[in-house]
Design a protein around this motif. Structure first.
Motif, PDB file in Angstrom:
ATOM      1  N   ASN A   1       0.836  -1.243  -0.027  1.00  0.00           N
ATOM      2  CA  ASN A   1       0.003  -0.026  -0.132  1.00  0.00           C
ATOM      3  C   ASN A   1       0.766   1.313  -0.010  1.00  0.00           C
ATOM      4  OD1 ASN A   1      -2.048   1.607  -0.120  1.00  0.00           O
ATOM      5  ND2 ASN A   1      -2.513   1.615   2.290  1.00  0.00           N
ATOM      6  N   ALA A   2       1.728   1.444  -0.979  1.00  0.00           N
ATOM      7  CA  ALA A   2       2.626   2.252  -0.873  1.00  0.00           C
ATOM      8  C   ALA A   2       2.147   3.782  -0.970  1.00  0.00           C
ATOM      9  CB  ALA A   2       3.573   2.057  -2.399  1.00  0.00           C
ATOM     10  N   GLY A   3       2.701   4.663  -0.398  1.00  0.00           N
ATOM     11  CA  GLY A   3       2.275   6.289  -0.237  1.00  0.00           C
ATOM     12  C   GLY A   3       2.995   7.225  -1.281  1.00  0.00           C
ATOM     13  N   GLY A   4       3.878   7.502  -0.679  1.00  0.00           N
ATOM     14  CA  GLY A   4       4.610   8.583  -1.437  1.00  0.00           C
ATOM     15  C   GLY A   4       4.586  10.311  -1.000  1.00  0.00           C
ATOM     16  N   ILE A   5       4.880  10.928  -1.985  1.00  0.00           N
ATOM     17  CA  ILE A   5       4.937  12.322  -1.672  1.00  0.00           C
ATOM     18  C   ILE A   5       3.434  13.143  -1.991  1.00  0.00           C
ATOM     19  CG2 ILE A   5       7.418  12.586  -2.014  1.00  0.00           C
ATOM     20  CD1 ILE A   5       6.956  13.460  -5.045  1.00  0.00           C
ATOM     21  N   ARG A   6       2.615  12.558  -2.402  1.00  0.00           N
ATOM     22  CA  ARG A   6       1.210  13.418  -2.618  1.00  0.00           C
ATOM     23  C   ARG A   6       0.055  12.647  -1.833  1.00  0.00           C
ATOM     24  NH1 ARG A   6       4.671  14.864  -6.137  1.00  0.00           N
ATOM     25  NH2 ARG A   6       4.787  17.155  -6.499  1.00  0.00           N
TER      26      ARG A   6
END
Lengths: 461, 461
Positions: free
Chosen positions: B147-152
């Motif tokens: 369930n990757a997220g990241g910068i946005r």
């Protein structure tokens, strides 16, 4: 209260409120469906999580079936207690427990109504965006149990999107605090998500942390008349590309005739087969100009026959009533209702096929279609001929639902968009979920509720 | 290829590509962690769903453990094969299978890289909004598994929000088509959601229907220097109320010193303890004016010490590099990394406590903090003293993680924000999930993977 099991329950939870009067058994023993006679053992109205846990533990030991109960506004029979179950109503657990401005989380007990949630959010200058007609009666716990959608899914998604955390008493009596309001949490299976839409078969939702958002910007409402189904899809694509849609609802000329006959104001000529009420952000003149240009494009292409843009809030309400008044206008005819979903792109072919099928097989029945184009969600109301007995009508409708389920399966749809499977859709579950999926669901149910005490007979046997 | 089990696998799937060279075993046998020596039995590179099913069925019969493998950019050891497992790499299954404009769905095989998904979405004039640094190597299958997220995330949510449907080979070998791209579907448990974040322990994701959205509006980037943690939270609240934030990232003066020493351009004086890079919608002069007013409000309140608004795309890139270059600038020091999450409102108290604890217990170690304020996601990098041996450092860091886990538990946080539990976080799972939850997770795992062949030893034993 002579049943010795109830005596024992009372001994374990002395301050638990228990109802056994016939009027209460009827009131709490059914939802908005009327196909099953309510016959619960009793109605328990716990006032705390501890009392819910006591009930669930007792039910496990005594093998008593429980029916978790919210506002009972569902149409799938998910909250029906027709076989001597104990109704576990959350209605006394209806408080707002807390609010965090930084996290934009509203913590509530499960029995709070959707409307009370709206009011609490508004009092903090924020919005809980899930909304639909039953808001005054339905509860957050029930919304979670069916992953309720409503009229602004196109903009805000379903209930699932707005649940930051859940407090649940699992079928085994354990108290679970699922996700605790975290935005990011990659620590194994998201049991919160599993609970959402599980129709009270895995655990009893006793509380939730609801995500809130900015209030919506000012909106404008437009009513459109369209010459055919393909035009409907073209206009949807056109408007979605140009505008920030908050809603894009359609209904047929048949629906329009009913709602006009029921007293709604004629805002447009009723000589086209399809109508749309759409709402979009209108922050300034620029947005309104864009909407007008999109409308004109649609007219030029031959996709839009006629249209009205509301010039005031009261005119917007008049336009909305044409869509929102349909259910009420049909109610006296006791329609047979189905609430289904497809991929948006699969709707035209499905509708063409289904309409032809119904016209061939059931020419004597009037079929009213309306729904949410942007979510692929269609409501189908079949009206009985004036001279048909209720039992005969129901028998016909069961066959209609079978045709519907088979057609849906070929088009990759779902037999339930937002009311769940419950009892009503149970015979048709395999049209939507594969055997392998159903086997896995059964397995999961056993993990959470090893003794099968939570809403048995709902969803699957 | 002398192992008789592999001979049998080849007999069943004659065209399956199998690698057994040492270099391949090393390459495919580990992710970005370096704590376990890669030692897989072999590497299978299936080219079709049928081959994946053949592998899973064979693994069940022969009791061979499988490690599903994407781009292996994780930091939790979830894709490590250190105990004779067969690596099941999806890298050959990397095609775009279809696109529906009406549904805004992109259908892909699981082995496609995130970057290729971005490009495919862009080619249709749309956006797949999940994004982070590993985009060129990581795959959608891996993004789904954690369930990757990241910068946005603050604007678009995590991977979960963008999965319309999943095609999965379950641990028992059954092929599942989960949700099939429907917007609304209330037909029992949403097994798609259960699969997202399950780290390859319930099934092998072989394909996905990804939701796409409108391209983002033009944005403006601002760099801020802040005098203390409380100011950071105040500025976040202020900006969120006034602007449409796309990102709100913070880092400390320690992080800034490293990234400047690594060649980033000095855009601001490095004499404040906290820094923020924020990005917000800037459609027109009005939006830019609003941002300037919010900035001035922050200065007047004493929450902002200094700031820069990018005047061009290249200046925006310069400001972003101060945040995005941190990981690379620390890499030569081989930092010990932790990626944790809290409720946003819980961050200040947690950071105060944790910084004091680390200063007291590990004064000799440099600790670099940065992360996503809007998601409550903190990255912690502990740097070894120049004169400390790696083994001693790791031992210290395990103790740091234990302190971190205990402190997190008290503040209601999660030991993994976006890399999953894998092997690295397994000893600390109970800091985030209760015993009752872990027991339910074990039960669910057994339902999907009765013989325990999928990524055994990951998440929990």
């Amino acid at each position: 209260m002579t049943d010795p099991r109830l005596t024992e329950l009372t001994a374990r939870a002395p301050s638990l409120r228990l109802l056994t009067e016939l009027a209460d058994l009827i009131h709490y023993g059914r939802d908005w469906t009327r196909r099953w006679g309510p016959a619960p053992l009793a109605v328990a109205l716990p006032g705390s999580i501890e009392e819910v846990q006591a009930i669930v533990r007792w039910a496990n030991e005594r093998q008593v079936a429980l029916v978790p109960s919210g506002g009972r506004t569902g149409l799938s029979g998910g909250a029906v207690a027709a076989r001597g179950e104990l109704v576990l109503s959350l209605e006394r657990m209806n408080r707002v427990l807390g609010f965090s401005d930084t996290d934009r989380l509203l913590e509530v007990e499960a029995g709070i109504t959707l409307q009370a949630v709206h009011e609490a959010a508004r009092s903090h200058g924020l919005l809980y965006p899930v909304d639909f007609g039953a808001r005054g009666s339905c509860t957050i716990g029930g919304n979670i149990a069916t992953n309720a959608g409503g009229i602004r899914v196109i903009r805000y998604g379903t209930t699932r999107e707005w649940i930051g955390g859940l407090t649940v008493v699992a079928g085994n009596g354990e108290l679970l605090e699922l996700n605790r309001g975290l935005v990011k949490n990659s620590s194994g299976y998201d049991l919160r998500q599993l609970m959402i839409g599980s129709e009270g078969t895995l655990g009893v939702v006793v509380g939730a942390q609801l995500k809130l958002t900015d209030p919506p910007p000012p909106a404008q409402t437009m009513l459109l008349a369209l010459p055919h189904m393909d035009a409907l899809m073209k206009v949807f694509a056109l408007f979605r590309a140009q505008l920030k849609l908050q809603a894009f609802e359609f209904f047929t000329d048949v629906a329009l005739r009913h709602v006009l006959a029921h007293g709604a104001q004629r805002a447009i000529d009723a000589d086209q087969p399809y109508y749309v009420v759409t709402e979009y952000d209108a922050l300034d003149d620029g947005d309104e100009q864009t909407a007008l240009l999109a409308f004109e494009d649609g007219v030029r292409e031959g996709w839009i026959s006629d249209g009205v843009i509301a010039q005031s809030e009261s005119q917007a309400a008049t336009l909305w009533r044409l869509r929102e008044g349909i259910t009420e206008s049909l109610a006296p005819r006791k329609p047979y209702k189905n609430d289904i979903a497809l991929r948006i792109g699969a709707m035209p072919a499905f509708l063409h096929e289904m309409q032809a099928l119904l016209a061939r097989e059931y020419p004597q029945m009037e079929v009213v279609w309306f729904g949410h184009i942007g979510d692929g969600n269609l409501h189908i109301n079949v009206l009985p001929p004036e001279d048909m007995q209720q039992a005969e009508f129901i028998a016909h409708c069961e066959r209609v639902t079978r045709l519907l389920a088979d057609t849906l399966q070929r088009h990759g749809g779902s037999i339930s968009a937002e009311h769940g499977i419950g009892l009503v859709k149970k015979p048709y579950l395999e049209s939507t979920r594969s055997e392998a999926e159903i086997a896995l669901m059964r397995g999961v149910r056993t993990v959470f509720d090893p003794n099968g005490i939570l809403n048995p007979g709902k969803l699957f046997d």
